[in-house]
Design a protein around this motif. Structure first.
Motif, PDB file in Angstrom:
ATOM      1  N   ARG A 297       0.857  -1.182   0.000  1.00  0.00           N
ATOM      2  CA  ARG A 297       0.000   0.000   0.000  1.00  0.00           C
ATOM      3  C   ARG A 297       0.897   1.237   0.000  1.00  0.00           C
ATOM      4  NH1 ARG A 297      -1.817   1.986   5.863  1.00  0.00           N
ATOM      5  NH2 ARG A 297      -1.076   3.888   4.846  1.00  0.00           N
ATOM      6  N   ARG A 298       0.319   2.381  -0.323  1.00  0.00           N
ATOM      7  CA  ARG A 298       1.080   3.627  -0.220  1.00  0.00           C
ATOM      8  C   ARG A 298       1.297   3.966   1.253  1.00  0.00           C
ATOM      9  NH1 ARG A 298       1.907   6.078  -4.938  1.00  0.00           N
ATOM     10  NH2 ARG A 298       0.457   5.722  -6.681  1.00  0.00           N
ATOM     11  N   ASN A 299       2.444   4.565   1.515  1.00  0.00           N
ATOM     12  CA  ASN A 299       2.741   4.935   2.902  1.00  0.00           C
ATOM     13  C   ASN A 299       1.713   5.905   3.463  1.00  0.00           C
ATOM     14  OD1 ASN A 299       5.013   3.362   3.354  1.00  0.00           O
ATOM     15  ND2 ASN A 299       6.388   4.881   2.436  1.00  0.00           N
ATOM     16  N   LEU A 300       1.259   6.829   2.633  1.00  0.00           N
ATOM     17  CA  LEU A 300       0.223   7.761   3.072  1.00  0.00           C
ATOM     18  C   LEU A 300      -1.082   7.405   2.375  1.00  0.00           C
ATOM     19  CD1 LEU A 300      -0.447  10.312   4.756  1.00  0.00           C
ATOM     20  CD2 LEU A 300      -0.100  11.626   2.659  1.00  0.00           C
ATOM     21  N   ASN A 301      -2.058   7.003   3.154  1.00  0.00           N
ATOM     22  CA  ASN A 301      -3.357   6.622   2.596  1.00  0.00           C
ATOM     23  C   ASN A 301      -4.433   7.169   3.525  1.00  0.00           C
ATOM     24  OD1 ASN A 301      -5.678   5.402   1.627  1.00  0.00           O
ATOM     25  ND2 ASN A 301      -4.721   3.401   1.321  1.00  0.00           N
TER      26      ASN A 301
END
Length: 423
Positions: A297-301
């Motif tokens: 996943r993206r680090n910032l979600n």
């Protein structure tokens, strides 16, 4: 008296005849032996001459074969030398390779990428720069040639050559069939098993280690992220996009920069502050990439629960509380892979330490990931950061993976370069 004399003479004659006969027999035997020896020697001489002639023919033949082998070897060697350095192509070469730019793979602010093929059938990707380019774009073009053109490693994308004519400027790369890593991390339709992602993480680390520690001159990439890790047909990773890369002497540990570099969310803090910069900025970016591989996943979600919006800090809190099992469950990592995943967590936390000197070398990173080096407990890498505030500019920068003015071009190009799945 006469009878006695006659008898005596007859006896003498008989003895003489016998002696003569023996002498003749001996002489005859000697002659026969001599003739036999002569015949044998003649036969041996003929055999020796025949053998020498045969050996000479064989020797000449062998020399000719060896000469042919040597020439083939030399030709192959010279061809390999040409292959291992970027070749300067003409505009007509590029037109021929791409069949007059027939198949477009993608486009971005930096230029357009086309699929092509060498006359020997090797597939290539040709990145053609826009005709109107500013100074920064030309600097990135030269950086690609000046850095990746000096390297050859299984985990670095290959730059075959370039074109730098008045009418056309282009870079010719090896073609990467499976596109970039980000599509396998963030696209639900293209998921990879975690074991393969672990292999990709190690391969990527080996590529960066080569840049830092094994090249004649150290190469700092400055923009390590999933979009700049390309995947070949065997799902092996290759670090790509050297448009921001810099060569530096091994004795000079600090680099002077003008302006920020890298992509927000991956770039080390020192790249955006007036602090000395070293190759450890790549280690930081690699740590951020590890978090995304770990969680797929993206680090910032921002769609996640508030505590998990920024994945790296959530990992730290879990590690600090001795709750890495919760990380494994959340990331859907099977029990058989948990030891590797825990090592990945700890390595990632070490890589993103705020102080560059406390980050490990890429050689240590590889050894820790492969279980060859003990990992001591990491310290809090986020103690210098402000408490999370979703409305702060600090975090709004991190959301903009592809909107940063400093890196929009590189992000776009990284996502399209050599990407078959675009078609």
């Amino acid at each position: 008296m006469s009878n006695t004399s006659t008898s005596s003479d007859t006896s003498g004659l008989s003895a003489g005849a016998t002696a003569a006969t023996i002498a003749l027999a001996v002489v005859g035997g000697i002659v026969v032996i001599v003739i036999a020896i002569a015949i044998i020697r003649c036969i041996q001489k003929n055999k020796m001459q025949a053998r020498n002639t045969s050996m000479q023919i064989t020797s000449v033949s062998a020399v000719n074969v060896d000469s042919n082998i040597d020439m083939v070897t030399i030709e192959r060697f010279l061809a390999d030398i040409v292959k291992e350095r970027p070749v300067r192509f003409t505009t007509q070469n590029i037109i021929d390779f791409t069949q007059n730019f027939a198949q477009k793979l993608g486009s971005g602010g930096f230029g357009i990428v086309y699929k092509g093929q060498f006359p020997n059938g090797v597939q290539i990707a040709v990145k053609v720069l826009h005709k109107t380019q500013d100074k920064r774009a030309e600097e990135q073009f030269m950086a690609e040639i000046g850095t990746i053109g000096r390297t050859y490693h299984i985990n670095l994308v290959r730059l075959y050559g370039f074109c730098f004519d008045n009418t056309l400027k282009a870079l010719v790369y090896e073609y990467m069939e499976k596109g970039s890593l980000d599509s396998y991390l963030f696209d639900e339709n293209q998921k990879l098993k975690w074991e393969k992602l672990h292999e990709i993480a190690i391969g990527t680390a080996k590529g960066i280690r080569y840049l830092h520690e094994e090249c004649q001159k150290k190469i700092v990439h400055y923009d390590i992220k999933p979009g700049n890790v390309l995947i070949d047909a065997n799902f092996s990773p290759k670090v790509a996009d050297f448009g921001l890369a810099t060569l530096c002497d091994r004795d000079n540990s600090h680099i002077s920069l003008t302006g920020g570099r890298g992509t927000p969310g991956y770039a080390a803090p020192e790249l955006w502050m007036p602090y000395p910069v070293t190759h450890k900025c790549d280690v930081y970016s690699y740590g951020m990439l590890l978090f995304e591989i770990l969680g797929r996943r993206r680090n910032l979600n921002l769609s996640q629960a508030e505590s998990q919006e920024w994945f790296p800090r959530w990992i730290w809190h879990k590690f600090e509380g001795g709750e890495l099992d919760g990380v494994m469950t959340n990331c859907r990592i099977e029990h058989s892979n948990r030891d590797k995943a825990e090592r990945m967590c700890k390595v990632a936390l070490w890589c993103v330490q705020y102080q560059p000197d406390t980050r490990p070398s890429m050689n240590s990173v590889v050894r820790m990931l492969e279980g060859e080096e003990e990992i001591i407990a990491p310290t809090n890498p986020f103690q210098y950061m402000m408490p999370f505030d979703g409305s702060s500019s600090q975090w709004s920068e991190s959301r903009g993976y592809s909107t940063s003015t400093a890196t929009t071009t590189n992000e776009s190009e990284a996502n399209i370069l050599i990407h078959q799945n675009q078609q």
